[in-house]
Design a protein around this motif. Sequence first.
Motif, mmCIF file in Angstrom:
data_model
loop_
_atom_site.group_PDB
_atom_site.id
_atom_site.type_symbol
_atom_site.label_atom_id
_atom_site.label_comp_id
_atom_site.label_asym_id
_atom_site.label_seq_id
_atom_site.Cartn_x
_atom_site.Cartn_y
_atom_site.Cartn_z
ATOM 1 N N PHE A 222 41.374 45.982 39.391
ATOM 2 C CA PHE A 222 41.898 46.032 40.754
ATOM 3 C C PHE A 222 40.765 46.301 41.739
ATOM 4 O O PHE A 222 39.931 47.173 41.520
ATOM 5 C CB PHE A 222 42.946 47.139 40.876
ATOM 6 N N GLU B 214 39.848 46.862 45.924
ATOM 7 C CA GLU B 214 40.200 46.897 47.340
ATOM 8 C C GLU B 214 39.270 45.937 48.047
ATOM 9 O O GLU B 214 38.158 45.705 47.578
ATOM 10 C CB GLU B 214 39.938 48.294 47.898
ATOM 11 N N ALA C 176 41.164 36.606 42.141
ATOM 12 C CA ALA C 176 42.321 36.267 42.962
ATOM 13 C C ALA C 176 42.284 37.200 44.153
ATOM 14 O O ALA C 176 42.091 38.398 43.995
ATOM 15 C CB ALA C 176 43.604 36.489 42.173
ATOM 16 N N THR D 222 44.003 38.492 48.004
ATOM 17 C CA THR D 222 45.025 38.453 49.042
ATOM 18 C C THR D 222 44.387 39.089 50.270
ATOM 19 O O THR D 222 43.228 39.471 50.229
ATOM 20 C CB THR D 222 46.263 39.281 48.623
ATOM 21 N N PHE E 174 43.914 42.999 48.927
ATOM 22 C CA PHE E 174 43.269 43.425 47.681
ATOM 23 C C PHE E 174 42.879 42.208 46.857
ATOM 24 O O PHE E 174 43.244 41.069 47.186
ATOM 25 C CB PHE E 174 44.198 44.340 46.868
ATOM 26 N N ILE F 210 42.089 40.791 42.602
ATOM 27 C CA ILE F 210 42.167 41.075 41.171
ATOM 28 C C ILE F 210 41.088 40.247 40.495
ATOM 29 O O ILE F 210 41.079 39.015 40.589
ATOM 30 C CB ILE F 210 43.550 40.691 40.588
ATOM 31 N N ARG G 60 39.452 38.893 37.188
ATOM 32 C CA ARG G 60 39.783 38.680 35.771
ATOM 33 C C ARG G 60 38.528 38.248 35.047
ATOM 34 O O ARG G 60 37.793 37.382 35.512
ATOM 35 C CB ARG G 60 40.856 37.609 35.626
ATOM 36 N N GLU H 286 51.225 31.337 35.039
ATOM 37 C CA GLU H 286 51.048 32.412 36.025
ATOM 38 C C GLU H 286 49.804 32.098 36.874
ATOM 39 O O GLU H 286 49.833 32.172 38.087
ATOM 40 C CB GLU H 286 50.872 33.723 35.277
ATOM 41 N N TYR H 287 48.716 31.774 36.207
ATOM 42 C CA TYR H 287 47.509 31.307 36.881
ATOM 43 C C TYR H 287 46.589 30.685 35.854
ATOM 44 O O TYR H 287 46.808 30.831 34.639
ATOM 45 C CB TYR H 287 46.779 32.441 37.628
ATOM 46 N N ARG I 104 47.106 31.659 31.841
ATOM 47 C CA ARG I 104 47.933 32.866 31.675
ATOM 48 C C ARG I 104 49.371 32.386 31.818
ATOM 49 O O ARG I 104 49.775 31.883 32.869
ATOM 50 C CB ARG I 104 47.587 33.874 32.769
ATOM 51 N N ALA J 225 48.438 39.848 37.640
ATOM 52 C CA ALA J 225 49.044 38.791 38.442
ATOM 53 C C ALA J 225 49.295 39.284 39.875
ATOM 54 O O ALA J 225 49.885 40.340 40.078
ATOM 55 C CB ALA J 225 50.356 38.338 37.814
ATOM 56 N N VAL J 226 48.833 38.502 40.843
ATOM 57 C CA VAL J 226 48.993 38.842 42.260
ATOM 58 C C VAL J 226 50.464 39.043 42.602
ATOM 59 O O VAL J 226 50.844 39.981 43.295
ATOM 60 C CB VAL J 226 48.398 37.712 43.134
ATOM 61 N N LYS J 227 51.291 38.159 42.044
ATOM 62 C CA LYS J 227 52.718 38.177 42.340
ATOM 63 C C LYS J 227 53.323 39.559 42.058
ATOM 64 O O LYS J 227 54.059 40.106 42.881
ATOM 65 C CB LYS J 227 53.395 37.122 41.438
ATOM 66 N N LEU K 29 51.902 42.518 41.909
ATOM 67 C CA LEU K 29 51.459 43.567 42.844
ATOM 68 C C LEU K 29 52.094 43.370 44.210
ATOM 69 O O LEU K 29 52.449 44.333 44.890
ATOM 70 C CB LEU K 29 49.932 43.577 42.954
ATOM 71 N N GLU K 30 52.240 42.108 44.603
ATOM 72 C CA GLU K 30 52.879 41.866 45.904
ATOM 73 C C GLU K 30 54.352 42.246 45.871
ATOM 74 O O GLU K 30 54.891 42.748 46.850
ATOM 75 C CB GLU K 30 52.665 40.413 46.335
ATOM 76 N N VAL L 241 52.425 48.588 53.361
ATOM 77 C CA VAL L 241 52.043 49.324 52.160
ATOM 78 C C VAL L 241 50.731 48.745 51.650
ATOM 79 O O VAL L 241 50.611 47.540 51.451
ATOM 80 C CB VAL L 241 53.135 49.224 51.074
ATOM 81 N N LEU M 225 47.743 48.943 48.741
ATOM 82 C CA LEU M 225 47.341 49.480 47.446
ATOM 83 C C LEU M 225 45.859 49.816 47.521
ATOM 84 O O LEU M 225 45.062 49.018 48.006
ATOM 85 C CB LEU M 225 47.595 48.441 46.346
#
Lengths: 143, 433
Positions: free
Chosen positions: A9, A11, A37, A39, A42, A44, A46, A98-99, A116, B384-386, B388-389, B409, B411
């Motif tokens: 994870f 930030e 990945a 957003t 944040f 992620i 991998r 999933e990705y 995944r 998976a982003v999904k 966490l979102e 919110v 994280l």
Amino acid sequence: MKVKQIAVFLENKSGRMAEITGVLAKNGINIRAMSLADTADFGILRLIVNDTESARNVLKENGFTVGTTEVLVIEVMDKPGGLAGVLQIISENKLNIEYMYAFTQKSGETGLIIFRFDEIDKAMDTLKKAGCHLLTGEEVYAI
Amino acid sequence: MIWNEEYETLPREALEALQLKRLQNQIERVYASVPYYRQKMNDAGVIPGDIKTLADIQKLPFTTKEDLRKNYPFGLFAVPMERVVRIHASSGTTGQPTVVGYTKRDIKIWAELMTRSLVAAGATQKDIIHNAYGYGLFTGGLGAHYGAENLGATVVPISGGNTKRQIMIMRDFKSTVLLCTPSYALNLAESMGDMGIDPADMHLRVGVFGAEPWSENMRQEIEKKLGIQAIDIYGLSEIIGPGVAIECAEEQKGLHVMEDHFLPEIVDRKTFAPLPLGEIGELVFTTLTKEAFPVIRYRTKDFSRLITDHCSCGRTFYRMEKVTGRSDDMMIIRGVNVFPSQIEHVLMSIKGVEPHYQIIVNREGSLDTMEVQVEVSEDLFSDAVKTLEELTKRIQVEIKDLLGVSCKVTLVEPKTIQRSEGKAQRVIDNRKI
């Protein structure tokens, strides 16, 4: 046939990627494949590495949130249509991705696609039956 | 267990007679010795002789923190300074600290009340009590200390801070009772994990936590993480310090108010009109026996209600419901009253959410915005982003459902929210109002 992947994870702060790769470098861990990945808030990261367990431990010791998941790695011919064939099989069998991310090998003849899936066991059986070449963990970690 | 059977189980009628006698004495003494109170009573047209029943207390004017500030530092003391043996002061987060004083007798009574509290929580003289409340001007450390000594237990006066050393001492000394703020209890639990110490290897049996509002879910979290019974204690320096009210280990449903020394009232939080027993409002206390620093109808800014039902522990003292909000902590976000404890309640009800959070309030243009930062634990994390979102969305929706206010919110990485070493700083309000 399942390959271990770690996820970290992040930030959205500058320097975090450098810290992760720095920690791995200091501990002699080699990255095999990676994808980020992101957003708005944040990210992620991998990673597939040569030593999943050690990587997970050293990252945790350095205060990162780390998860381990299993993915499938499929070898496709490095030519037009190589990936399309595999995706066709996935689509026909209604497997949910999933990705995914991809990288090519040194030889340049084949590419590796990391998937995944929601239902990894079902996906593994289906792809094997369809004749896809799935790499083992050992094969991937040793690339 | 009950420390003082005679007083703590006094039949209500006898208790109320005692309260009235003590109230009348207190009011007479305050009127005679504190000019400020005398002036306020004169302005309200009341004299001590008007207090003929307990309900007559409603004729007296309230006292607020503002009155205390105006009389900084010793203006409200009711005895000459040579009789004052101790001074405490509250942390003045907003302006001047409020200063309180104690005579020898006040200290003795305070120790007795704190002993009653520890016994209600299940402590005995055989216990080793790790007292991590701060020692100094704050009433927590010394207040608990005197009570524990009076009980005859072994006190470890560790005070706050230096968490790793605390844990080593707690383990090596085989401490059985922990006294600190609830947020610091969680900090200790987490630090034990970091040090590779299993809380189960500690000898802790019970914790007595207070000095900040905490939710029921936070209690469960502490009890689970430390493997102890977590008891809530209530107090504030203006009244005496810790030991104004205590939960009994038997029921843990509300805190018994030490009614032989303090008279509680509940008033409407806006009009300050007295409310019938059982209704929720602002908690008001009048001290009945304090010598150096008596207070009359002090408005605590804490919200609670009084529970009059019989309690299985045998105490006849009414219980006050666990305080989950203070008007001081209350944020007004786009016109809606929001307490940090309400947000804590939502967060703690989601599996895997760590009890470390921070609320950041900003004003963008003329609009208030609230951001809730939550640390991502391994249990919450997903590759998976999904997922966490979905998690942030879920927290958002639940906060909106409970409070009627939308928030963002975010994280954040573990350990990025500052850990409490005393009272937790839950809210950062950047609005310039």
